[in-house]
Each structure stands twice: as structure tokens, then as C-alpha cells.
Design an enzyme around this catalytic site. Structure first.
Site, PDB file in Angstrom:
ATOM      1  CG  LEU A  52     -70.994  23.827 -23.710  1.00 38.96           C
ATOM      2  CD1 LEU A  52     -69.986  24.827 -23.144  1.00 38.96           C
ATOM      3  CD2 LEU A  52     -70.270  22.703 -24.428  1.00 38.96           C
ATOM      4  CG  ASP A  53     -72.575  17.735 -20.486  1.00 36.24           C
ATOM      5  OD1 ASP A  53     -71.927  17.925 -19.436  1.00 36.24           O
ATOM      6  OD2 ASP A  53     -72.125  17.087 -21.443  1.00 36.24           O
ATOM      7  CD  GLU A  54     -75.190  19.936 -13.278  1.00 39.34           C
ATOM      8  OE1 GLU A  54     -75.121  20.358 -12.114  1.00 39.34           O
ATOM      9  OE2 GLU A  54     -75.992  19.045 -13.625  1.00 39.34           O
ATOM     10  CE  LYS A  55     -71.595  16.644 -12.850  1.00 43.73           C
ATOM     11  NZ  LYS A  55     -71.662  17.416 -11.624  1.00 43.73           N
TER      12      LYS A  55
END
Length: 195
Positions: A52-55
């Protein structure tokens, strides 16, 4: 196919917003970043199955079994996301998302595969995010459920932006048969098996 014999360990995590899907920093540019290793004392050899990306936040599967990780990734397992969008999404935009939309990926155009999308009638019952999302004084928002079995980098965000409704909050709630259920942000659960 049996992947769970032996000493392998399997976990599910509610990945918090602003955390990277890795366990420690591997570069000087990441020195102010947050990592999964802060949430739990994971065993050596642990790896995320997909990222999952950081945001983004929500359900992340972890294992020490590389063959299991490859199997889950290669089987194009369905992943369901709840996305809070900027604006009240239209029926037309939902249809475009369902049938496939052109997005940019690695400097090229990419047509997403058909997927399942519907508007949620109410806001989902999710824990409060650490960083506040803008409120309705800045205009309406809406929530959708989007289920796909591919996973290009930031794909859901690119898809909703392409139809004119940028994503404000993105939470993965399901991978295959495993759901987030009532997990809290940052919670880690060890499982006997993932498949």
C-alpha cells in the site's frame, strides 16, 4: 496446495496512513519516514504480500513464505478498497471506472481492466485517520467500494482522478477472503494460515 507447513509466520496488519509498506529504512532519503517495524516485533524474513502506498491505509498481508507471497500475487486475487472522493461521484463516472479507464503508468498509457464499483450509501465505519481530511465546508465528498485484481502503483488514485473525482482517503478492506473487519489502525494479528 499446502503453503503453511513448517515454521512460516503469517500476519495481517491495519497499515496506518503515512507508513511505508516496509520494515526499516534502506536509504538516507527515508530517515523521517515511518515503517511497519515500529508496529510489532516481526520475525526475520517477513515480507508484505503486495503493498500500500504511503498515503493509503488498511489491510496488508505479511508472510515469511516467499512461495505463498508469489502464489497470492500471481493468482490475481481480488482486493476491495473504500475510497473517499472529492465530490459527489456520478453514475457516469462509476460506469467508466467499471469498464476500464486510461491512466498513466511508467510513462505509458494503460487501460485498466474491468472491475466492480459501487457508491456506498453511507460513510463506512472506519477508525479516524491520524491526519484529518478536509470537511464538508470545502464541498461534498462521496465513498465508493472498488474491487479489482490488478495492482499498478497508485492505481485506484489514478483511476478516480481520471474520472474527475480525486481520492481523499483510501483504505484497503479486503484481500481475497481476508477482511479488515473491526481491526484498529496499527493493529497486528498473527494467523495460522493465509490461504
Amino acid at each position: 496446495m499446502e503453503f503453511c507447513k513448517g515454521e512460516h509466520k503469517h500476519f495481517i496488519v491495519y497499515k496506518p496512513y503515512n507508513y511505508l509498506s516496509q520494515f526499516y529504512s534502506n536509504s538516507k532519503q527515508q530517515k523521517n519516514k515511518r515503517f511497519l517495524g515500529e508496529l510489532y516485533n516481526f520475525p526475520k524474513g517477513i515480507m508484505p504480500i503486495g503493498r500500500l502506498d504511503e498515503k493509503s491505509e488498511g489491510l496488508l498481508l505479511l508472510t515469511t513464505n516467499g512461495k505463498l507471497s508469489d502464489y497470492i500475487n500471481s493468482q490475481k486475487v481480488d482486493k476491495e478498497y473504500y475510497a473517499q472522493l472529492d465530490g459527489n461521484i456520478s453514475v457516469e463516472a462509476i460506469k467508466k471506472l467499471e469498464t476500464g479507464i486510461e491512466i498513466g503508468f511508467d510513462g505509458k498509457k494503460y487501460l485498466t481492466k474491468p472491475c466492480k464499483v459501487f457508491k456506498l450509501s453511507d460513510s463506512p465505519n472506519l477508525p479516524m485517520r491520524s491526519k484529518k481530511i478536509r470537511d464538508t465546508r470545502h464541498g461534498p465528498t462521496s465513498w465508493i467500494s472498488l474491487t479489482l485484481n490488478e495492482g499498478k502503483f497508485r492505481q485506484v488514485r489514478k483511476m478516480t482522478s481520471a474520472v474527475g473525482f480525486p481520492t481523499l482517503r483510501l483504505v484497503r478492506v479486503k484481500v481475497g477472503h481476508i477482511s479488515l473487519n473491526n481491526m484498529q489502525i496499527g493493529e497486528v494479528l498473527e494467523l495460522d494460515k493465509l490461504v
